[in-house]
Scaffold this motif. Sequence first.
Motif, short mmCIF file in Angstrom:
data_model
loop_
_atom_site.label_atom_id
_atom_site.label_comp_id
_atom_site.label_asym_id
_atom_site.label_seq_id
_atom_site.Cartn_x
_atom_site.Cartn_y
_atom_site.Cartn_z
N LYS A 136 71.34 -12.69 126.93
CA LYS A 136 71.70 -13.84 128.18
C LYS A 136 70.48 -14.64 127.98
N GLY A 137 71.14 -16.19 127.25
CA GLY A 137 69.45 -16.65 128.38
C GLY A 137 68.46 -16.65 126.91
N GLY A 138 68.27 -16.33 125.34
CA GLY A 138 67.49 -16.42 124.94
C GLY A 138 68.05 -16.70 123.61
N ARG A 139 67.11 -17.42 122.71
CA ARG A 139 68.67 -18.17 121.50
C ARG A 139 67.69 -18.54 120.30
N VAL A 140 67.98 -18.85 118.81
CA VAL A 140 67.22 -18.23 118.15
C VAL A 140 67.63 -20.11 117.59
N VAL A 141 67.23 -20.74 116.95
CA VAL A 141 67.31 -21.53 115.93
C VAL A 141 66.70 -21.36 114.80
N ASP A 142 68.21 -22.22 113.59
CA ASP A 142 67.87 -22.44 112.51
C ASP A 142 67.29 -20.77 111.79
N TYR A 143 67.24 -19.76 112.30
CA TYR A 143 66.95 -18.11 111.73
C TYR A 143 67.43 -17.59 110.59
N PRO A 144 67.51 -18.15 109.37
CA PRO A 144 67.71 -17.35 108.13
C PRO A 144 69.29 -16.58 108.38
N ALA A 145 69.77 -16.96 107.73
CA ALA A 145 71.06 -15.07 107.93
C ALA A 145 70.66 -13.88 107.55
N HIS A 146 70.28 -13.60 106.42
CA HIS A 146 69.37 -12.31 105.93
C HIS A 146 68.56 -12.27 106.44
N LYS A 147 67.46 -13.00 107.51
CA LYS A 147 66.74 -12.39 108.54
C LYS A 147 67.44 -12.20 109.44
N LYS A 148 68.51 -12.56 109.87
CA LYS A 148 69.20 -11.88 110.75
C LYS A 148 70.12 -10.67 110.91
N THR A 149 70.47 -10.85 109.93
CA THR A 149 71.59 -9.82 109.83
C THR A 149 69.95 -8.48 109.46
N LEU A 150 68.87 -8.13 109.27
CA LEU A 150 68.03 -7.17 108.78
C LEU A 150 67.37 -7.13 110.00
N ASN A 151 66.87 -8.36 110.92
CA ASN A 151 66.41 -7.98 111.87
C ASN A 151 67.80 -7.22 112.79
N ARG A 152 68.90 -7.35 112.99
CA ARG A 152 69.90 -7.23 113.50
C ARG A 152 69.81 -5.13 113.46
N VAL A 153 69.82 -4.96 112.12
CA VAL A 153 69.89 -3.82 111.84
C VAL A 153 68.51 -3.14 111.94
N ALA A 154 67.28 -3.42 111.69
CA ALA A 154 66.20 -2.65 112.15
C ALA A 154 65.93 -2.49 113.85
N ASN A 155 66.58 -3.46 114.13
CA ASN A 155 66.23 -3.23 115.40
C ASN A 155 67.26 -2.16 116.95
N ALA A 156 68.48 -2.09 116.28
CA ALA A 156 69.89 -0.94 115.74
C ALA A 156 69.52 -0.20 116.09
N LEU A 157 68.70 0.25 115.19
CA LEU A 157 68.30 1.50 114.64
C LEU A 157 66.53 2.07 115.22
N VAL A 158 66.04 0.87 115.70
CA VAL A 158 64.97 1.37 116.72
C VAL A 158 65.71 1.98 118.08
N LYS A 159 66.60 1.26 118.47
CA LYS A 159 67.45 1.78 119.55
C LYS A 159 68.35 2.71 119.64
N THR A 160 68.51 3.24 118.81
CA THR A 160 69.85 4.83 118.49
C THR A 160 68.36 5.46 118.76
N LEU A 161 67.31 5.36 117.47
CA LEU A 161 66.49 6.42 117.47
C LEU A 161 65.88 6.47 118.68
N PHE A 162 64.92 5.47 119.91
CA PHE A 162 64.17 5.86 120.68
C PHE A 162 64.75 5.79 121.78
N ARG A 163 66.36 5.75 121.77
CA ARG A 163 67.15 5.73 122.80
C ARG A 163 66.69 4.48 123.83
N LEU A 164 66.61 3.19 123.76
CA LEU A 164 66.19 1.82 124.30
C LEU A 164 67.44 1.00 124.27
N LYS A 165 67.27 0.43 125.48
CA LYS A 165 68.23 -0.48 125.86
C LYS A 165 66.72 -1.59 124.95
#
Length: 248
Positions: free
Chosen positions: A124-153
């Motif tokens: 909440k409060g964060g935002r992206v402007v003109d973020y390429p769709a394919h990069k956004k998808t890869l970004n969210r997948v990669a960060n979800a993997l990191v969150k899961t493996l390292f048990r992060l919030k």
Amino acid sequence: MKLSVVIPAYNEEESIGETLRTLHAALVAEGIDHEIVVTNDNSKDNTLGALEALAREIPALTYYTNPGPNGFGYAVRYGLERYTGECVAVMMADLSDDPADLVRYYRTMQAGGYDCVFGSRWIKGGRVVDYPAHKKTLNRVANALVKTLFRLKYNDCTNAFKLYRRHTMDGLKPFLSPHFNLTLELPLKAIVRGYSYAVVPNSWTNRKYGESKLKIKEMGSRYFFIMMYCLIEKHFSRGDFHKTKVTA
């Protein structure tokens, strides 16, 4: 507390002037003691000439040319070996990172005594402007993997734009990553080694000029290597790498 800002620059002739002027003006307006350290990563355009001119205009600016090896990680590391402040942020040369967010990072670190301040574009409060769709998808997948493996919030490890105290940055050495995977190495090492951190919302805006230097197809295995390295350290080092904290 003097703030250093390390900026790698490769073929950023069109962007670097607006970026440095905007950044310097924002920090001066807030009365923040600072330096801006730019590493020209052997640019093929007139980035070096632009920096020479800007140094006459911006007294806080110091610039170097990285003789090689070259690459995003090497350029950032070149600057991280030469800054003089008590804390250091890594920012991009294309003004995709907002200097107002850097001020927020700095004030948060001051107020809370944190070792690091990380931004997230996805809370909440964060935002992206003109973020390429394919990069956004890869970004969210990669960060979800990191969150899961390292048990992060925390959900935005891969963004380079973060702030570290000097003793924290020193505690993350030696650096391993020569390329964009350094953006993952720094926060994961800080988290695994037990340094305290706060998370605040930040924004990201796509560049106006030039092309992104991140080549996703070339980076997958490098990100994976760093992730696995930090995961092994987390589970098997038993705190051996943890550095003594210093409160400024």
